[in-house]
Design a protein around this motif. Structure first.
Motif, PDB file in Angstrom:
ATOM      1  N   LEU A 293      50.519  28.567  20.349  1.00  0.00           N
ATOM      2  CA  LEU A 293      49.641  27.518  20.884  1.00  0.00           C
ATOM      3  C   LEU A 293      50.497  26.331  21.333  1.00  0.00           C
ATOM      4  O   LEU A 293      51.402  25.911  20.608  1.00  0.00           O
ATOM      5  CB  LEU A 293      48.655  27.068  19.803  1.00  0.00           C
ATOM      6  CG  LEU A 293      47.775  28.168  19.194  1.00  0.00           C
ATOM      7  CD1 LEU A 293      46.976  27.628  18.004  1.00  0.00           C
ATOM      8  CD2 LEU A 293      46.814  28.732  20.247  1.00  0.00           C
ATOM      9  N   ASN A 294      50.180  25.792  22.507  1.00  0.00           N
ATOM     10  CA  ASN A 294      50.915  24.590  22.945  1.00  0.00           C
ATOM     11  C   ASN A 294      50.279  23.339  22.340  1.00  0.00           C
ATOM     12  O   ASN A 294      49.269  23.405  21.639  1.00  0.00           O
ATOM     13  CB  ASN A 294      51.031  24.547  24.469  1.00  0.00           C
ATOM     14  CG  ASN A 294      49.677  24.383  25.151  1.00  0.00           C
ATOM     15  OD1 ASN A 294      48.714  23.934  24.522  1.00  0.00           O
ATOM     16  ND2 ASN A 294      49.615  24.734  26.427  1.00  0.00           N
ATOM     17  N   LYS A 295      50.866  22.188  22.656  1.00  0.00           N
ATOM     18  CA  LYS A 295      50.433  20.940  22.018  1.00  0.00           C
ATOM     19  C   LYS A 295      48.961  20.627  22.320  1.00  0.00           C
ATOM     20  O   LYS A 295      48.229  20.148  21.454  1.00  0.00           O
ATOM     21  CB  LYS A 295      51.340  19.789  22.469  1.00  0.00           C
ATOM     22  CG  LYS A 295      51.019  18.496  21.758  1.00  0.00           C
ATOM     23  CD  LYS A 295      52.065  17.430  21.972  1.00  0.00           C
ATOM     24  CE  LYS A 295      51.767  16.147  21.197  1.00  0.00           C
ATOM     25  NZ  LYS A 295      50.388  15.726  21.116  1.00  0.00           N
ATOM     26  N   THR A 296      48.544  20.917  23.545  1.00  0.00           N
ATOM     27  CA  THR A 296      47.141  20.665  23.905  1.00  0.00           C
ATOM     28  C   THR A 296      46.203  21.399  22.928  1.00  0.00           C
ATOM     29  O   THR A 296      45.241  20.814  22.417  1.00  0.00           O
ATOM     30  CB  THR A 296      46.853  21.194  25.336  1.00  0.00           C
ATOM     31  OG1 THR A 296      47.923  20.795  26.193  1.00  0.00           O
ATOM     32  CG2 THR A 296      45.543  20.692  25.856  1.00  0.00           C
ATOM     33  N   TRP A 297      46.507  22.652  22.681  1.00  0.00           N
ATOM     34  CA  TRP A 297      45.642  23.447  21.810  1.00  0.00           C
ATOM     35  C   TRP A 297      45.770  23.032  20.346  1.00  0.00           C
ATOM     36  O   TRP A 297      44.775  22.962  19.627  1.00  0.00           O
ATOM     37  CB  TRP A 297      45.950  24.948  21.981  1.00  0.00           C
ATOM     38  CG  TRP A 297      45.425  25.503  23.267  1.00  0.00           C
ATOM     39  CD1 TRP A 297      45.279  24.819  24.442  1.00  0.00           C
ATOM     40  CD2 TRP A 297      44.961  26.825  23.494  1.00  0.00           C
ATOM     41  NE1 TRP A 297      44.765  25.649  25.389  1.00  0.00           N
ATOM     42  CE2 TRP A 297      44.558  26.894  24.860  1.00  0.00           C
ATOM     43  CE3 TRP A 297      44.846  27.957  22.708  1.00  0.00           C
ATOM     44  CZ2 TRP A 297      44.037  28.058  25.417  1.00  0.00           C
ATOM     45  CZ3 TRP A 297      44.333  29.126  23.280  1.00  0.00           C
ATOM     46  CH2 TRP A 297      43.936  29.173  24.616  1.00  0.00           C
ATOM     47  N   VAL A 298      46.988  22.766  19.936  1.00  0.00           N
ATOM     48  CA  VAL A 298      47.173  22.356  18.533  1.00  0.00           C
ATOM     49  C   VAL A 298      46.404  21.062  18.269  1.00  0.00           C
ATOM     50  O   VAL A 298      45.698  20.933  17.264  1.00  0.00           O
ATOM     51  CB  VAL A 298      48.679  22.184  18.221  1.00  0.00           C
ATOM     52  CG1 VAL A 298      48.880  21.448  16.898  1.00  0.00           C
ATOM     53  CG2 VAL A 298      49.370  23.552  18.180  1.00  0.00           C
TER      54      VAL A 298
HETATM   55  C1  LIG Z   1      48.444  24.639  27.154  1.00  0.00           C
HETATM   56  O1  LIG Z   1      47.933  25.934  27.440  1.00  0.00           O
HETATM   57  C2  LIG Z   1      46.735  25.918  28.179  1.00  0.00           C
HETATM   58  C3  LIG Z   1      46.228  27.347  28.308  1.00  0.00           C
HETATM   59  O2  LIG Z   1      47.250  28.244  28.398  1.00  0.00           O
HETATM   60  C4  LIG Z   1      46.977  25.285  29.538  1.00  0.00           C
HETATM   61  O3  LIG Z   1      45.770  25.255  30.262  1.00  0.00           O
HETATM   62  C5  LIG Z   1      47.504  23.869  29.326  1.00  0.00           C
HETATM   63  O4  LIG Z   1      47.828  23.273  30.562  1.00  0.00           O
HETATM   64  C6  LIG Z   1      48.728  23.888  28.449  1.00  0.00           C
HETATM   65  N1  LIG Z   1      49.113  22.502  28.113  1.00  0.00           N
HETATM   66  C7  LIG Z   1      50.367  22.076  28.150  1.00  0.00           C
HETATM   67  C8  LIG Z   1      50.588  20.644  27.760  1.00  0.00           C
HETATM   68  O5  LIG Z   1      51.292  22.798  28.474  1.00  0.00           O
END
Ligand SMILES: *[C@@H]1O[C@H](CO)[C@@H](O)[C@H](O)[C@H]1NC(C)=O
Ligand SMILES: *[C@@H]1O[C@H](CO)[C@@H](O)[C@H](O)[C@H]1NC(C)=O
Ligand SMILES: *[C@@H]1O[C@H](CO)[C@@H](O)[C@H](O)[C@H]1NC(C)=O
Length: 594
Positions: A293-298
């Motif tokens: 999971l990237n920061k947005t999801w976390v």
């Molecule tokens: C995190 O992942 C989501 C889905 O894969 C994507 O839409 C979003 O832009 C990403 N956010 C970052 C900060 O990379």
């Protein structure tokens, strides 16, 4: 085992020759009333106890949600017993609830999903359970029965009266498609038409309804059962979740707390345990393909987690209200209060976005607290128990002889009984899809069909599963409590030098697989004593006993658990071998059990 024998087991003081010394031979009610029909009644029996059952939706124990509920702490944890090894057998609302209220595994209810054709209220009805489930049985035993909140899924504003739910003296159900709409819930009282409460919070309404039903129950002067099933901390849902064709238009979002709780716990975050968004993928099948999971999801998931804790505050107030009322009416001393959830939940563990439906601890291990006469205060019990055991437990409290079709065993509520030997296994099963919840959710993962075995004893603690694509998982939770190393042969963390209980893994896997083979289609007492099916001579009652070398050839000969294909429901011919061989010392050897 026939009903007659079960009845004998209910009597106190009957010597039970089989060496297995589970609580079956102590299944007398906690109060001294004789439970066998026709038994001598010297004094008029004391009134049967009241039972209050609080069932939250998707509440975890592994992310510490109970720590944020001061009234649960005060009234239940401090004054009752927490069963810390309590599991659900299917980690999904509707199948789990049907199992709770019927005492049967999902493979014996065949209500395996939230929606038709495999699940939901219509499937519950078509399987004949509307005439044959806990409230009906309790009414037959002289109880008044009440319920408010969510009963099942796909119980809707369209089908609620076709037929009405049976078995309740008073009811006020949440209905789809509004069940999970925190600010627009639909409730449906007794035989009246549903009311949509626009702009009112579901928990404020539920608190009022639960209080009103409790007042009715107390005024009735009969023993009562009251079920209260708040929707928190389930995701907020907009759209028709009860229609599988619409499911991709359904909008999941964070739970919505009551306004008065919206500011709480600003710093709370999902606990950063080793399985929190790990660097290495977890599990098998679709889970193994989840990206980190990237920061947005976390960040979103931490917010989602806070909203869960906040939404649970309304439940906490509900609990305080119920205890106040019981106390004011002098009912506390004669009432058992249960608190649990229909399934657990994960948020960012194993790289998973908010959801349930998996076999990991997060999803199958749930809070289970009981308070009442004779139950130790502030205690934590480690006996292995499941939701299948709940109906027999309530029967025992109500002094009703157990049913033959119960797949479980009454939970030893008293401390003394907990010290006796009890079985070590939990049978876990799942069919269909898993869904990601939360604002970034909505994605479905198909082929989430699996059979699993959770087994806990002295010096062993294992999870074993077989998926419908025939992948396997084996976790040794003694050394790997967060289930990060799948040590099944063929996977990266396997190492042929690993042993469990001093035995090589192949020997352990043979035993676990045979046990799962028995459990995945067990019925009645076989589900309680599965080793007895493999070893009818009674020589083996636990995994360590089964590991003896002399049984190696027998277990090698046994067919393995496997699937022929993935199905979204319980389609027998997709599920491989159904019958286990049994081992006998005398005679030729191994025969099919009949
Ligand atoms: C995190 O992942 C989501 C889905 O894969 C994507 O839409 C979003 O832009 C990403 N956010 C970052 C900060 O990379
Ligand atoms: C599910 O499994 C079946 C085989 O049983 C396969 O044909 C199908 O492609 C799988 N679906 C997904 C989404 O992986
Ligand atoms: C379970 O229900 C489904 C849907 O009605 C049906 O197709 C299936 O055969 C049933 N399974 C068993 C084992 O009865």
């Amino acid at each position: 085992m026939g009903l007659a024998l079960r009845n004998i087991l209910l009597c106190a003081g009957v010597a039970y020759a089989v060496p297995w010394t589970g609580t079956a031979n102590d299944q007398k009610p906690l109060d001294p009333r004789p439970s066998r029909e026709g038994a001598l009644k010297i004094e008029s029996p004391p009134q049967k106890p009241n039972i209050i059952f609080i069932l939250t939706d998707d509440q975890d124990i592994e992310m510490n949600s109970l720590d944020y509920m001061p009234f649960v702490q005060k009234h239940l944890l401090d004054k009752g017993t927490l069963f810390r090894n309590h599991f659900v057998t299917t980690a999904l609302c509707c199948p789990s609830r049907v199992s709770l209220w019927t005492g049967r595994h999902s493979h014996n209810t065949n209500v395996t999903d939230v929606n038709p054709p495999y699940g939901g209220y219509p499937k519950f009805v078509s399987q004949g359970f509307n005439e044959n489930f806990l409230p009906v049985w309790l009414q037959q035993a002289g109880y008044n029965t009440y319920y408010t909140g969510k009963l099942f899924n796909a119980h809707t504003t369209k089908n609620y009266n076709n037929p009405h739910v049976k078995g309740f003296t008073g009811s006020d159900f949440l209905l789809d498609p509004w069940t999970y709409n925190y600010l627009n819930p639909a409730y449906q009282r007794n035989q009246e038409p549903p009311i949509i409460y626009h702009g009112q919070h579901t928990l404020d309404i539920l608190i009022d309804k639960a209080n009103a039903l409790l007042d009715d129950a107390i005024a009735s002067e009969k023993p009562f059962f009251l079920g209260v099933a708040p929707v928190a901390p389930h995701s907020n849902v907009e759209g028709d979740i009860s229609d599988i064709n619409e499911i991709d238009q359904v909008k999941f979002s964070e739970p919505v707390p009551l306004k008065r709780h919206a500011h709480l716990f600003p710093d709370a975050k999902v606990p950063r345990t080793p399985h929190f968004n790990p660097d290495k993928p977890s599990g098998v099948n679709w889970i193994a393909e989840r990206p980190q999971l990237n920061k947005t999801w976390v960040d979103h998931n931490d917010y989602y987690y806070r909203q869960r804790l906040r939404a649970l505050q309304g439940v906490d107030e509900l609990i305080d209200g119920i205890f106040k009322r019981l106390e004011e009416n002098g009912q506390l001393e004669n009432t058992y209060i249960f608190y649990t959830a229909d399934n657990g939940f994960h948020v960012s563990q194993h790289r998973l976005n908010p959801g349930k439906e998996c076999g990991f601890e997060d999803d199958i291990r749930v809070p289970f607290i009981v308070r009442g006469p004779g139950i130790s205060e502030g205690a934590i019990s480690k006996v292995v128990t499941t939701h299948i055991d709940v109906a027999p437990t309530i029967f025992e409290l109500a002094g009703i002889p157990l049913r033959e079709d119960f797949d479980g065993l009454s939970i030893p509520l008293e401390k003394l009984k907990q010290e006796r030997k009890r079985h070590e296994h939990v049978n876990v099963e799942y069919w269909g899809f898993a869904v990601e919840e939360g604002s970034y959710g909505g994605t479905l993962f198909w082929n989430n069909t699996y059979k699993a075995l959770r087994i806990i004893g002295e010096n062993y603690n294992l999870y074993y599963s077989v998926w419908c694509n025939n992948e396997h998982q084996l976790y040794d939770l003694t050394s790997d409590p967060y289930q990060l190393r799948n040590i099944y042969p063929g996977y990266a963390d396997h190492d042929s030098s690993i042993t469990v209980l001093g035995a090589p893994l192949t020997r352990v896997i043979d035993r676990l697989d045979s046990l799962l083979l028995v459990l995945k289609s067990c019925k009645g007492t076989v589900c309680v004593k599965p080793w007895e099916k493999l070893h009818p001579d009674g020589d083996v009652e636990t995994l360590p006993e089964a590991l003896q070398k002399e049984y190696d050839a027998f277990y090698k000969h046994q067919e393995s658990v496997r699937f022929d294909r993935c199905e979204a429901g319980y389609i027998l011919d997709a599920e491989g071998p159904q019958d286990a061989l049994s081992y006998t010392r005398h005679g030729i050897h191994w025969s099919h059990w009949v």
